[in-house]
Design a protein around this motif. Structure first.
Motif, PDB file in Angstrom:
ATOM      1  N   GLY A   1       0.814  -1.213   0.000  1.00  8.68           N
ATOM      2  CA  GLY A   1       0.000   0.000   0.000  1.00  8.68           C
ATOM      3  C   GLY A   1       0.846   1.261   0.000  1.00  8.68           C
ATOM      4  O   GLY A   1       0.541   2.230  -0.708  1.00  8.68           O
ATOM      5  N   ALA A   2       1.915   1.269   0.778  1.00  9.97           N
ATOM      6  CA  ALA A   2       2.790   2.442   0.810  1.00  9.97           C
ATOM      7  C   ALA A   2       3.450   2.668  -0.544  1.00  9.97           C
ATOM      8  O   ALA A   2       3.593   3.813  -1.003  1.00  9.97           O
ATOM      9  CB  ALA A   2       3.852   2.267   1.893  1.00  9.97           C
ATOM     10  N   ALA A   3       3.856   1.580  -1.195  1.00 10.67           N
ATOM     11  CA  ALA A   3       4.483   1.708  -2.509  1.00 10.67           C
ATOM     12  C   ALA A   3       3.485   2.226  -3.544  1.00 10.67           C
ATOM     13  O   ALA A   3       3.813   3.075  -4.377  1.00 10.67           O
ATOM     14  CB  ALA A   3       5.066   0.367  -2.940  1.00 10.67           C
ATOM     15  N   LEU A   4       2.264   1.745  -3.496  1.00  6.18           N
ATOM     16  CA  LEU A   4       1.230   2.249  -4.412  1.00  6.18           C
ATOM     17  C   LEU A   4       0.929   3.715  -4.140  1.00  6.18           C
ATOM     18  O   LEU A   4       0.703   4.490  -5.070  1.00  6.18           O
ATOM     19  CB  LEU A   4      -0.039   1.406  -4.279  1.00  6.18           C
ATOM     20  N   ALA A   5       0.937   4.109  -2.855  1.00  9.84           N
ATOM     21  CA  ALA A   5       0.680   5.505  -2.514  1.00  9.84           C
ATOM     22  C   ALA A   5       1.779   6.410  -3.067  1.00  9.84           C
ATOM     23  O   ALA A   5       1.499   7.490  -3.598  1.00  9.84           O
ATOM     24  CB  ALA A   5       0.568   5.665  -0.994  1.00  9.84           C
ATOM     25  N   LEU A   6       3.026   5.978  -2.948  1.00  8.74           N
ATOM     26  CA  LEU A   6       4.124   6.774  -3.499  1.00  8.74           C
ATOM     27  C   LEU A   6       3.989   6.897  -5.012  1.00  8.74           C
ATOM     28  O   LEU A   6       4.147   7.987  -5.573  1.00  8.74           O
ATOM     29  CB  LEU A   6       5.467   6.141  -3.137  1.00  8.74           C
ATOM     30  N   LYS A   7       3.664   5.803  -5.675  1.00  9.39           N
ATOM     31  CA  LYS A   7       3.511   5.859  -7.129  1.00  9.39           C
ATOM     32  C   LYS A   7       2.349   6.764  -7.523  1.00  9.39           C
ATOM     33  O   LYS A   7       2.457   7.581  -8.452  1.00  9.39           O
ATOM     34  CB  LYS A   7       3.305   4.459  -7.700  1.00  9.39           C
ATOM     35  N   SER A   8       1.233   6.646  -6.819  1.00  9.06           N
ATOM     36  CA  SER A   8       0.090   7.516  -7.069  1.00  9.06           C
ATOM     37  C   SER A   8       0.495   8.970  -6.975  1.00  9.06           C
ATOM     38  O   SER A   8       0.126   9.803  -7.806  1.00  9.06           O
ATOM     39  CB  SER A   8      -1.025   7.198  -6.069  1.00  9.06           C
ATOM     40  N   ASN A   9       1.301   9.287  -5.964  1.00  3.13           N
ATOM     41  CA  ASN A   9       1.704  10.675  -5.728  1.00  3.13           C
ATOM     42  C   ASN A   9       2.675  11.189  -6.782  1.00  3.13           C
ATOM     43  O   ASN A   9       2.488  12.274  -7.345  1.00  3.13           O
ATOM     44  CB  ASN A   9       2.340  10.800  -4.335  1.00  3.13           C
ATOM     45  N   PHE A  10       3.757  10.439  -7.038  1.00  2.00           N
ATOM     46  CA  PHE A  10       4.754  11.026  -7.931  1.00  2.00           C
ATOM     47  C   PHE A  10       4.287  11.050  -9.381  1.00  2.00           C
ATOM     48  O   PHE A  10       4.675  11.933 -10.161  1.00  2.00           O
ATOM     49  CB  PHE A  10       6.155  10.429  -7.739  1.00  2.00           C
ATOM     50  N   CYS A  11       3.421  10.121  -9.744  1.00  2.00           N
ATOM     51  CA  CYS A  11       2.891  10.167 -11.110  1.00  2.00           C
ATOM     52  C   CYS A  11       1.878  11.302 -11.272  1.00  2.00           C
ATOM     53  O   CYS A  11       1.822  11.941 -12.329  1.00  2.00           O
ATOM     54  CB  CYS A  11       2.283   8.825 -11.484  1.00  2.00           C
ATOM     55  N   LEU A  12       1.070  11.562 -10.245  1.00  2.00           N
ATOM     56  CA  LEU A  12       0.173  12.715 -10.291  1.00  2.00           C
ATOM     57  C   LEU A  12       0.983  14.001 -10.400  1.00  2.00           C
ATOM     58  O   LEU A  12       0.658  14.892 -11.197  1.00  2.00           O
ATOM     59  CB  LEU A  12      -0.702  12.755  -9.038  1.00  2.00           C
ATOM     60  N   TYR A  13       2.032  14.095  -9.602  1.00  2.00           N
ATOM     61  CA  TYR A  13       2.872  15.288  -9.633  1.00  2.00           C
ATOM     62  C   TYR A  13       3.453  15.499 -11.036  1.00  2.00           C
ATOM     63  O   TYR A  13       3.353  16.597 -11.607  1.00  2.00           O
ATOM     64  CB  TYR A  13       4.011  15.168  -8.617  1.00  2.00           C
ATOM     65  N   GLU A  14       4.044  14.462 -11.576  1.00  2.00           N
ATOM     66  CA  GLU A  14       4.729  14.611 -12.857  1.00  2.00           C
ATOM     67  C   GLU A  14       3.747  14.912 -13.980  1.00  2.00           C
ATOM     68  O   GLU A  14       4.009  15.760 -14.843  1.00  2.00           O
ATOM     69  CB  GLU A  14       5.538  13.362 -13.179  1.00  2.00           C
ATOM     70  N   GLY A  15       2.610  14.231 -13.976  1.00  2.00           N
ATOM     71  CA  GLY A  15       1.627  14.465 -15.032  1.00  2.00           C
ATOM     72  C   GLY A  15       1.095  15.881 -15.028  1.00  2.00           C
ATOM     73  O   GLY A  15       1.015  16.539 -16.082  1.00  2.00           O
ATOM     74  N   THR A  16       0.729  16.389 -13.856  1.00  2.00           N
ATOM     75  CA  THR A  16       0.181  17.745 -13.798  1.00  2.00           C
ATOM     76  C   THR A  16       1.276  18.793 -13.989  1.00  2.00           C
ATOM     77  O   THR A  16       1.030  19.842 -14.599  1.00  2.00           O
ATOM     78  CB  THR A  16      -0.548  17.977 -12.471  1.00  2.00           C
TER      79      THR A  16
END
Length: 613
Positions: free
Chosen positions: A202-217
């Motif tokens: 879950g922590a790894a998925l949360a990190l991926k969710s965050n950094f991909c949202l950051y990079e995309g926006t």
């Protein structure tokens, strides 16, 4: 234990020491690096990786928890260099976030871990190391943009020490490889006895969710196009990670709920122990071990920053029924007792409101303008004043656990990414934004069609440049603004806001007015709702009015400043020299000048030159 101490001593020799030379310097009776890993147990690997938690996670004591950070919605009396801008921001000689020692430790673990005989431990702690390498690089990309990619130990004469910066596309590609490995290798939350304090899927998925949202926006709003993947790819990756985490197949998480919605949000952050349902990853604090932070003192001791929320932020909270506060006639000059009534219940669980009392006490407390200079007095993360005989309000005496990732954030990430991709549906809104509103005790839910048909002018910078967001366009403009509202409120003081402004290319929002409560003039004011005056304001040069000793007394122009002289909004930052956000420079930080001198292949970020501070 001896092996760990020896190996830590070895690593402390520094990033630029060669591995062989460092080992040669060890006394013969000490365990060398290869010998350590040849006989390492799962417990050894865990102890080796403990350093990553304490030195990388943003809520750790070593990194100064983000609840202390300043941005455009939570400010201290002395504004940060970022908020002042201009010449207050300079190029440092060294430091400034350009540090790489932790990365060497991570790469050391990955280089030698396969020697360990416990192959299950090898898999798990390889996942831990690769999680933290992705985490490390996320922080670097947010701060500097392009950075060198280093995935091995470097000796003192390694040519890569003098390599140029790599494209953020290469960095992100490698980060996704690392985090995907971690997602597969780490245990689910139910199999990790020390969750949420240790890494899980879950922590790894949360990190991926965050950094991909950051990079995309970031790429979308800064209009960045690079060879490789585009902004849509990263938002799709964020959606995928968020959906997987919400599915329950990678560990079950949920929002904290309680029988009294007027207390649930506040109590979650004040609790000594992290809630295992909502906190996906947390940092453990403990009185007995003297691992402590400063949440209480920061907000109740006048010498600890005098933090307050800005009126711009307070006005963004909706009414409890989901209607806009800023649609009410006269909202601009509404006084505190009226402006906090019938609002989103998170408002009075984030600031001292009507009939506020500390947890564990019945004494009603008013917002204190000497302690919170905007008059909007934060209470998020503030716990009991006493724990037995321990005064929790002293400096650095708070021990409530702090969240690194919460399930609420994943709901917000999913809604935002899908809104930007124009794939968002009302069903998505109902399972994300509206779940947060239900938990908060709101009765009015977000309707996507209504929001898009009538975007809130208060949040639209083209209409309200003193409070709104810039650059938001398209069919989903209204719902994107609503998601940003929800994100700002739900995650206030959790270290997200400033980076959110940067990725949305809304740095200019730092320059918007930093006002506080409204006062129509000298007089006596009730701010607790009991009909009794708590604050007395009097004109400069006039006599201090009489009243109860427990009240607060402020002379205009001396103790406090109002925006219109003897009336208006609290404007206690008016004399600070705010030079403004530099759109051409300030979205990225400068590389220290000493590092550029050591490596001429490093190029400084735009607008920063290369001079020393």
């Amino acid at each position: 234990m001896k092996k760990i101490l020896y190996i830590i001593s070895f690593l402390c020799l520094g990033m630029f020491s060669s591995c062989e030379d460092a080992i040669d310097l060890q006394p013969k009776d000490k365990v060398d690096i290869e010998g350590f890993f040849n006989s390492a147990t799962a417990n050894d690997l865990q102890m080796f990786s403990n350093y990553f938690y304490s030195n990388l996670l943003s809520q750790s004591m070593e990194n100064k928890p983000t609840l202390l950070d300043q941005d455009d919605v939570k400010i201290d009396q002395e504004l940060s260099a970022v908020l002042k801008g201009g010449t207050y921001r300079t190029v440092p000689s060294n430091g400034g976030g350009w540090s790489w020692g932790v990365l060497r430790r991570i790469n050391t673990l990955l280089e030698y871990i396969d020697r360990c005989p416990d192959k299950a431990a090898v898999k798990q702690y390889s996942g831990v190391a690769r999680f933290f390498r992705a985490y490390f690089y996320f922080e670097k990309v947010k701060r500097f943009g392009d950075v060198p990619w280093i995935n091995r130990q470097l000796g003192s004469d390694d040519p890569q020490l003098y390599a140029p910066r790599d494209s953020r596309e290469l960095i992100m590609t490698e980060m996704i490889k690392d985090i995907d490995f971690a997602i597969e290798a780490l245990p689910v939350v139910s199999a990790e006895a020390s969750a949420p304090y240790r890494l899980t899927k879950g922590a790894a998925l949360a990190l991926k969710s965050n950094f991909c949202l950051y990079e995309g926006t970031f790429r979308k709003y800064h209009e960045i196009s690079l060879d490789g993947n585009d902004w849509r790819y990263y938002l799709e990756q964020s959606v995928d990670a968020s959906e997987k985490l919400m599915s329950g197949q990678y560990g079950k998480y949920s929002l904290v709920t309680g029988s009294d919605a007027s207390q649930t949000y506040m109590n979650m952050f004040a609790a000594q122990d992290a809630n295992k349902n909502e906190y996906i990853l947390a940092v453990k604090y403990d009185q007995g071990m003297q691992i402590l932070h400063n949440a209480n003192a920061h907000t109740v001791v006048p010498t600890q920053g005098q933090p307050g929320y800005t009126r711009k932020f307070i006005c963004s909270y909706l009414m409890k029924d989901g209607t806009r506060f800023t649609d009410i006639p006269g909202w601009q000059t509404m006084q505190f007792v009226d402006e906090v009534k019938d609002r989103d219940p998170r408002l009075t669980q984030s600031i001292r409101g009507l009939n506020y009392h500390r947890i564990g006490s019945k004494e009603i407390l008013a917002a204190n303008i000497l302690t919170a200079r905007t008059g909007y007095h934060p209470i998020k993360f503030v716990g009991e004043s006493m724990m037995g005989s321990i005064n929790m309000d002293k400096n650095d005496m708070s021990s409530n656990d702090l969240p690194e990732y919460r399930y609420a954030e994943i709901l917000l990430n999913l809604a935002e990414a899908k809104a930007e991709l124009e794939t968002l549906t009302q069903t998505d809104i109902n399972r994300t934004i509206n779940e947060l509103r239900k938990r908060a005790g709101m009765t009015g839910m977000l309707d996507m069609a209504t929001a898009n048909a009538n975007p809130d002018p208060y949040l639209d910078g083209s209409i309200s440049p003193e409070s709104g967001y810039f650059n938001v366009t398209g069919a989903n403009k209204g719902v994107i603004l609503e998601i940003r509202r929800e994100r700002t409120i739900e995650l206030v003081q959790e270290g997200r806001r400033l980076n959110d402004l940067f990725r949305w290319k809304c740095g200019k929002m730092i320059d918007q007015p930093m006002y506080g409560q409204y006062f129509p003039g000298p007089g006596a004011y009730d701010v607790t709702g009991d009909g009794v005056a708590d604050i007395y304001i009097y004109a400069q040069g006039t006599a201090k009015p009489s009243g109860p000793a427990s009240a607060q007394y402020y002379e205009i122009g001396k103790d406090i400043f109002l925006s219109n002289g003897n009336s208006g909004y609290l404007d206690n930052h008016k004399n600070q020299n705010r030079q403004g956000f530099n759109e051409a420079r300030d979205y990225l930080y400068p590389i220290p000048s000493d590092d550029i001198e050591l490596n001429p292949n490093l190029k400084q970020n735009p607008g920063w030159g290369s001079s020393k501070s």
